[in-house]
Design an enzyme around this catalytic site. Sequence first.
Site, PDB file in Angstrom:
ATOM      1  N   HIS A 844      38.184  25.790  43.991  1.00 49.02           N
ATOM      2  CA  HIS A 844      38.189  26.937  43.107  1.00 49.02           C
ATOM      3  C   HIS A 844      39.477  27.323  42.869  1.00 49.02           C
ATOM      4  O   HIS A 844      40.240  27.861  43.995  1.00 49.02           O
ATOM      5  CB  HIS A 844      37.416  28.101  43.957  1.00 49.02           C
ATOM      6  CG  HIS A 844      35.929  27.832  43.677  1.00 49.02           C
ATOM      7  ND1 HIS A 844      35.050  28.374  44.739  1.00 49.02           N
ATOM      8  CD2 HIS A 844      34.956  27.235  42.981  1.00 49.02           C
ATOM      9  CE1 HIS A 844      33.918  27.821  44.653  1.00 49.02           C
ATOM     10  NE2 HIS A 844      33.775  27.306  43.375  1.00 49.02           N
ATOM     11  N   GLU A 847      41.422  30.494  44.602  1.00 46.56           N
ATOM     12  CA  GLU A 847      41.253  30.828  46.053  1.00 46.56           C
ATOM     13  C   GLU A 847      42.646  29.964  46.529  1.00 46.56           C
ATOM     14  O   GLU A 847      42.600  29.130  47.285  1.00 46.56           O
ATOM     15  CB  GLU A 847      40.104  30.035  46.530  1.00 46.56           C
ATOM     16  CG  GLU A 847      38.838  31.040  45.956  1.00 46.56           C
ATOM     17  CD  GLU A 847      37.632  30.404  46.316  1.00 46.56           C
ATOM     18  OE1 GLU A 847      36.523  30.882  45.925  1.00 46.56           O
ATOM     19  OE2 GLU A 847      37.525  29.321  47.015  1.00 46.56           O
ATOM     20  N   HIS A 941      38.065  27.297  51.456  1.00 46.73           N
ATOM     21  CA  HIS A 941      37.967  28.222  50.415  1.00 46.73           C
ATOM     22  C   HIS A 941      38.364  29.523  50.595  1.00 46.73           C
ATOM     23  O   HIS A 941      38.847  29.623  51.519  1.00 46.73           O
ATOM     24  CB  HIS A 941      36.389  28.535  49.975  1.00 46.73           C
ATOM     25  CG  HIS A 941      35.639  27.418  49.396  1.00 46.73           C
ATOM     26  ND1 HIS A 941      35.278  27.561  47.902  1.00 46.73           N
ATOM     27  CD2 HIS A 941      35.175  26.294  49.811  1.00 46.73           C
ATOM     28  CE1 HIS A 941      34.808  26.492  47.449  1.00 46.73           C
ATOM     29  NE2 HIS A 941      34.602  25.592  48.565  1.00 46.73           N
ATOM     30  N   GLU A1026      35.935  29.873  54.890  1.00 45.32           N
ATOM     31  CA  GLU A1026      36.312  30.973  53.712  1.00 45.32           C
ATOM     32  C   GLU A1026      37.757  31.915  54.588  1.00 45.32           C
ATOM     33  O   GLU A1026      37.482  32.232  55.607  1.00 45.32           O
ATOM     34  CB  GLU A1026      35.352  32.006  53.583  1.00 45.32           C
ATOM     35  CG  GLU A1026      34.050  31.119  52.926  1.00 45.32           C
ATOM     36  CD  GLU A1026      34.058  31.328  51.435  1.00 45.32           C
ATOM     37  OE1 GLU A1026      34.959  31.617  50.954  1.00 45.32           O
ATOM     38  OE2 GLU A1026      32.996  30.776  51.028  1.00 45.32           O
TER      39      GLU A1026
HETATM   40 ZN   LIG Z   1      35.401  29.340  46.616  1.00 45.68          ZN
END
Ligand SMILES: [Zn+2]
Length: 1107
Positions: A844, A847, A941, A1026
């Site tokens: 992504h 990010e 992420h 994350e």
């Molecule tokens: Zn992500």
Amino acid sequence: LPSCKALAECLTLSLEKLNRESMLVDPEIARQITAKILHLIQTQEKTRKEIVSKGSSGMEVILATLEVFVCVSLSVPGGGRRIGVFVSKGGTGILLQLVISASKESPPSEEVMLQLHSVLAKVGQKDRKFGVKARLNGALNVTVNLLKQNLQNYKLLLPCLLVLQVCLPSAVNAVSLGKNGVVELMFKIIGPYSKKNTSLLKVSLDTLGALLKSKTNAQRAVVHVPVLLYIYQDWHRNDTRHRHILIRKGILSCLKNITNIKLGRKAFIDADGMRILYNTSTECLSVRTLDPLINTSSLIMRKCFPKNRLPLPTIKSVFHHQLLHVPAGGPVAQLYNQPLGMDDVVDESDNNEEAEAENDMENEVEEKDHHAGNDDIETDINKLRPKETHSRPFEELKIYERFFMELSEDFQKGVTATPAAPKSHRPIIVPTAQALPPKTPTAAPLQGECPHPAPVPALDLDTINITKDQDGCGDHTHSRTHPGAGLEQELVQGLERVSLDGPPILAGGVAARLGGEGEEMLAEDWAEEEESSEEGVLHVPDTALLLPLHDPDLYVEMVKSTSSVPQFSEVAYPDYFGHVAPTSREHILERVYGVQRTKIFQDIERLIHPNDILDKVVYDLDIQSCPVVDGGESLKFNSQFESGNLRKAVQVRKFEYDLVLNSDINSNHYHQWFYFEVSGMRVGAPYRFNIINCEKSNSQFNYGMQVLMYSVQEAISGRPRWVRTGTDICYYKNHFSRSSIAAGGQKGKSYYTMTFSMTFNHKDDVCYFAYHYPYTYSTLKMHLQKLEALRTPQTYLREDVLCETLGGNSCPLLTITAMPESTSNDQICQFRNRPLVFLSSRVHPGETNASWVMKGTLEFLMGSSPLAHSLREAYIFKIVPMLNPDGVVNGNHRCSLSGEDLNRQWQNPSPELHPTIYHTKSLLQYLAAIQRAPLVFCDYHGHSRKKNVFMYGCSLKETVWETNISATSCELHEDLGYRTLPKILSQMAPAFSLASCSFVVERSKEATARVVVWREIGVQRSYTMESTLCGCDQGKYKGLQIGTRELEEMGAQFCVALLRLKRLTSPLKLRNHAHLLDVESDLTETRCKGSRSDTHPLTRSLTHTHT
Ligand SMILES: [Zn+2]
């Protein structure tokens, strides 16, 4: 013996006395007396007649007793149950029947009716079916008629209205009362300011408010909007001591419900409602107790603010990348087949979707996805079991062997030589991709050599293709959408772009350093663009010591081989100078009271005082030549550099700008990431910036997160860094929206505003703003090249090109391990048999924090510490540091050039549309096929809505526990190893929070890397890690915003944790690490006890918004 009649009279008298004396009378005595009366009534017909006969007070006394009973019951603990018993024994029915009987007498006894309604209003609160019972038995009609006939009888009105209120939760009742004229009736009762009968007024308003929740009733009330506004103003003017806030709030609640329907909103605007509520609210601002009024007013005004489309020709991305292969049903085909004008916003009629909680205003309602997550849990147990079917034939996977040379390396050519780093020059030919037109190989970025150009595909009708000759290798076609006309212009502009062959053009128009020390040169168009030539001399901060992986010149070299859809020819200063993490702490901002309200009011002012609004477009990617900004009156914006994202800037007031972000390429949404440049600022002026097309319903900008700013003046003065900045930051729903077609069928979706204010400290500065610390693809390439230079003879580092992206960038694959100590069989055997760890990140693009964590991992792995050495000896690392280079380069937030979220393609990635995912998955499939599936898989992420760093993993058992499948979960066999790594991380990494981890498999995540690698490749320790974009609320960094230092530290700690994991998972060494063993036993204990009721706190946090 006294006669029965006398006895009855005597008994009622004593009851009456009892009622008078005290509410707290022992109900037992009252019960005894009433029991006796009951006995008399049942046995003596004559007595019954006498008691209930007209003129006798018997009935009234009994009702009064009942009322006392109800009141007493409601006031004592557990008394509600007593009324419950009364209700369950049919008490409500008897009372309602009494209403009917009493109504048949003419005229009905006012006293009896009054008492009956008083009791009913109270009993009704304890009877969930009260409304239905009252309607069916006809008592509701009696009450309504009573109201109609007694409009002046305030004493009787009150209990009747209270009974109506109890009936109103039933939607059928609300509609039927509306038909019966009750809405009109209420408007006869409520009125302008008066000190009399305020409690009746309050109850009428509450009743009206409840009635207006029904759309048909709201329609009836539309004509009364001017009246309500008038009454509201009257109370506002006269209630100077604020004694009747509830009445004022009641009027607003009625308006709020009427404006839920389109006609209501129109009536409100026509009646000048915006100005009235705006003015009254502004006058209330200084009195804190009036906040509820201001908040409700603001809610109404926001709802009625005419919906508008964004000030754009289309919400489709301003850039278009022509895909060679456009699947018919895919998102790109759908998007570009949409009819013209599909963005147009109509006020989406009577949707109640806008009925948001009033407390969304200032109250900190933290994320509520705890419950939202529950619907999403995978309940199909077959989808949680390993999937073995679709695995590909080994013949097909065999081509991936060349990425795993370490598994067959025998080092017979001499160990001292560093392993030849065979960079792949050719993209992989995919056997299944016959349909693909011949693709010309492109130079690997670090090689800089150029193969033959490919044929340019034919021009599309809708688009124009511009071939960019970049160092001679022009094989990429790019095009731009055309909202308006001007094909030629665009061509000209495209061709006029400065080639990167010349001196690098830094954004902002300042010349860049070229070549070695001291040699400064002007960029070609510097002299033309700027008046002052004095400032052409640029002092590049010397960051070599602080930033060992950074080199400005190398960066520019890297940019030259990066392909972008808009064909960027500029380099942003921050990426050129580099970023040195600040030493000072950056605290999570405390939210200042009333900020959001103030900002919303400023927005509403635009409608009320339209003449104050400049509405001057100062930057616009949609028109061929961005407007030329006049001297000093407006800021200058720019976003045309790698990872840049800003589509349009509109000056609305002297120091206020509306900013519009660009959609991800080949899509019409995903606006979140921004990165742009600002210049021409005035020192000390209070600038306000509003990003007006944000999409998520909430943001960490509401919880203390600040934007990032980079000042070139500061950088030149020796402080090259991104700093958290901005005040008065908040995030709220605005009046822009898109059509339901554009929103993919969802009802017209509103946009949100992220606003921040700031003052600039330096004259003639060039400043950059970003959503998070930028990390471009060129930065990655520079870092990789510098890391390669760090290699020692003991380190095995190989960089391959996994594949080419759609945009013509290469996707690097790294292999890092330790060289074998010798060429002895044992050593070679140990070398080849090291377990694999597979890492990836940045699927992504928005990010960027994931890249900083990855940088920390890579730097640690290549480092010279003994830990790093042990780690290299323990594992073979396979790393894809950027799964979505194209998205990163082009300033996307979420997608690749196919307009899709690549982390939803893992189940069935297409080699044509999702090459990086296809080939990364193939690598893993190859490993599984040769029985070398990695020990750990982790995809890095960033999380935009939660704090700290945490992991999502996959557990069959924990998923089953979370669902209501009463499956024999105890019989499910599952190794608990998946918990070890997060547990270790929580013990050593300060930013990491175990409480935020989750191991539940959600349906919406079934095509993510984490779930597919777990299920299809069989990797038990398959994770998403994350990292917060905001900051931490626990541990050492509690209360601080996250910075690159903390993110890089996290990446390094991840490595150290892997070393601990190694020690825990190798059986021979277990005994020597008793303290670490505790970790495992601790975990095992927790899980063994795990029943649904006492699951570990981990499983309670079900917030999986973002993998
Ligand atoms: Zn992500």
